[in-house]
Enzyme design. Structure first.
Site, PDB file in Angstrom:
ATOM      1  N   GLU A   1      -8.917  -4.897  -4.900  1.00 10.55           N
ATOM      2  CA  GLU A   1      -8.285  -3.947  -3.984  1.00 10.55           C
ATOM      3  C   GLU A   1      -9.312  -3.081  -3.257  1.00 10.55           C
ATOM      4  OE1 GLU A   1      -5.200  -3.577  -3.134  1.00 10.55           O
ATOM      5  OE2 GLU A   1      -3.923  -4.430  -4.691  1.00 10.55           O
TER       6      GLU A   1
ATOM      7  N   SER B   1       0.849  -1.194   0.000  1.00  6.11           N
ATOM      8  CA  SER B   1       0.000   0.000   0.000  1.00  6.11           C
ATOM      9  C   SER B   1       0.888   1.249   0.000  1.00  6.11           C
ATOM     10  CB  SER B   1      -0.968  -0.050   1.177  1.00  6.11           C
ATOM     11  OG  SER B   1      -1.988   0.904   1.044  1.00  6.11           O
TER      12      SER B   1
ATOM     13  N   HIS C   1      -7.773  -5.492  -0.529  1.00  3.87           N
ATOM     14  CA  HIS C   1      -6.581  -4.761  -0.126  1.00  3.87           C
ATOM     15  C   HIS C   1      -6.147  -5.197   1.275  1.00  3.87           C
ATOM     16  CE1 HIS C   1      -3.764  -1.463  -0.436  1.00  3.87           C
ATOM     17  NE2 HIS C   1      -4.146  -0.992   0.745  1.00  3.87           N
TER      18      HIS C   1
END
Length: 521
Positions: free
Chosen positions: A322, A194, A419
């Site tokens: 995600e 990330s 995610h």
């Protein structure tokens, strides 16, 4: 490693570094050293300054507790966690080594945690490096870096990208000290997810990081990089929350937790600044690395295209869904209507015909899926893929993957391969930390985690994760699922929509600029 004749001494390994001696602990066969300072505390006269090398110490320093986290935002209760640990030694590293001692020569994996450049601390249980180090025969390093206004605010009188400078300082510490822990300073791999993946990308472009690592892993790399004017305007809004200007003189007297809270307040109301801040405002992205001409002169994609990473082995990848967890956190999972989907497509799809391109490429998709697809692509999937494309185009070596295994089977897979799902799988921490909730009790998770850990540690050791390199003809990637396979990149429709997009530096927009308006507002 110091081994004495009794059990107590054997459980307290010692190493001697250039700064001084450290005494850690032995945990499941791995020597662990926590809370080692790599820079002086960035407080007082050093607040908002570039990190300064730490002074040495005499005697043996205890290294059994994590250092205090840097001040940060309140998402997921992180501000409260940060304030639970008293102290100003925000800049510390932690080391897990299966064979400490100057002769071991083990590969080194250096982790950069994510958190939207606003939150993040290395002491969270999901980042425990013990299993990765023990099973993979590698040294694992984690560390803290400044986040939010402290690390990425554009403050007059202070260097930009202080959080990135902290990361470089931590890598310099690894270069200078990791031999004492059994690591090989010539076999350092930096990996992150990330904002941590975005940081890895930034380090590939940062002149100050040159020579500090030979391999890099960017997991779901956040693709936002700010122009100085945009960063300054956002930081100015944070200072205005406190009735101040964004200068060192004004902000140095503000308690760090108050400044972080001001950043939270601006993030919560970011959408109303959309006319000036554009797309970042729509997603409440208030801090990112700044292409300032000093620490960063160009974006990572520009740097890789120009050959900056040609001598660095690169592994990149993302999860399939995600955005889905983020949509759930927004309270919109299953609730996105056609009007919201249309606004999202208009705002984030690339080019003047991007919204139509998504609808044409996905005629079967409803509003929820279109909303998820374009946001996944804008923030994580396509920035990550473009790292692979740029590296391959420049003649560098790159491997690519996609995580497709669905999270939380007990929820009927509603979150998909979301995610953050990769973090517990890569570390092997399937039963601790917040991300472990995404794993549930799925029996195949252990095998999948073992496969990912083996790939990451093999890449760190040899530059080869176990499948063919990515090229612009075949575009082969590893799909991590219950039954992993190698296939052509499966998100071809998104790749084609974004293939000509450059992921430019995000600018400060003029009021009334159509690109900066918020559709439907």
């Amino acid at each position: 490693m110091t081994v004495a004749g009794d059990d107590v001494s054997r459980s307290r390994p010692e190493v001697r570094t250039r700064s001084g001696s450290l005494r850690g602990s032995l945990e499941a066969g791995v020597a662990v050293f926590r809370g080692i300072p790599f820079a002086e505390p960035p407080v007082g006269a050093l607040r908002f300054a570039a990190p300064r090398a730490v002074r040495g110490w005499s005697g043996v320093r205890e290294a059994v507790a994590f250092g205090p986290p840097p001040p940060q935002g309140g998402h997921f209760g992180m501000d409260a966690l940060a304030r639970e640990t008293v102290g100003e030694d925000w800049l510390t590293v932690n080391v897990w080594s299966p064979d400490p001692g100057p002769g071991a020569g083990l590969p080194v994996l250096v982790w950069i945690q994510g958190g939207a450049y606003t939150i993040g601390m290395s002491g969270l249980p999901e980042y425990d490096g013990g299993r990765l180090a023990r099973d993979g025969g590698v040294v694992v390093v984690t560390f803290n870096y400044r986040v939010g206004p402290e690390g990425f605010g554009q403050i007059e009188g202070a260097p930009a990208n202080r959080g990135l400078l902290d990361q470089i300082a931590a890598l310099e510490w690894v270069r200078d000290h990791i031999t004492a822990f059994g690591g090989d300073p010539d076999r350092v791999t930096v990996f992150g997810q990330s904002a941590g993946g975005g940081s890895v990308a930034a380090l590939l472009a940062a002149p100050g990081a040159a020579g500090l690592f030979g391999r890099a892993v960017a997991q779901s790399a956040q693709g936002t990089f700010f122009a100085p004017e945009l960063a300054a305007d956002i930081t100015g809004a944070c200072a205005a929350e406190l009735g101040l200007r964004a200068t060192v003189a004004d902000l140095s007297g503000v308690a760090p937790h108050r400044l972080a809270a001001a950043g939270d307040a601006v993030g919560a109301e970011a959408a109303r600044h959309g006319g000036r801040w554009g797309k970042p405002a729509l997603r409440s992205v208030t801090f990112s690395p700044v292409v300032d001409g000093a620490a960063l002169s160009v974006t990572p994609w520009q740097a890789l295209t120009a050959g900056a990473g040609r001598d660095i082995d690169l592994l990149v990848g993302h999860t399939r869904h995600e955005q889905r967890l983020l949509t759930a956190l927004d309270g919109l999972l299953g609730q996105v209507g056609e009007d919201v989907a249309a606004q999202t497509l208009d705002a984030f799809a690339p080019g003047p015909d991007g919204a139509r391109a998504y609808r044409d490429a996905h005629p079967e998709a409803g509003p929820d899926e279109l909303h998820e697809l374009v946001l996944s692509d804008w923030l994580f999937r396509m920035p990550t893929l473009h790292l692979a494309e740029a590296q391959a185009a420049a003649g560098g070596r790159v491997h690519a993957y996609e995580l497709t295994w669905p999270a939380a089977p007990g929820m009927d897979g509603v979150l998909g391969a979301c995610h953050g799902l990769d973090v517990p799988l890569v570390f092997g921490n399937l039963d601790r930390g917040q991300p472990a909730a995404l794993i549930g009790t799925a029996p195949e998770a252990e095998d999948l985690s073992a496969a990912m850990r083996a790939a990451w540690t093999s890449f760190a050791a040899q530059g080869d994760p176990g499948w063919p390199a990515y090229d612009r003809d075949r575009r082969l990637v590893r799909l991590f699922d219950a039954a992993p396979t190698v296939t052509a990149y499966p998100e071809e429709r998104s790749r084609l929509i974004w293939r000509d997009h450059a992921f430019p530096v995000l600018p400060l927009l003029q009021r009334g600029n159509p690109e900066g308006q918020i559709p439907g507002r």
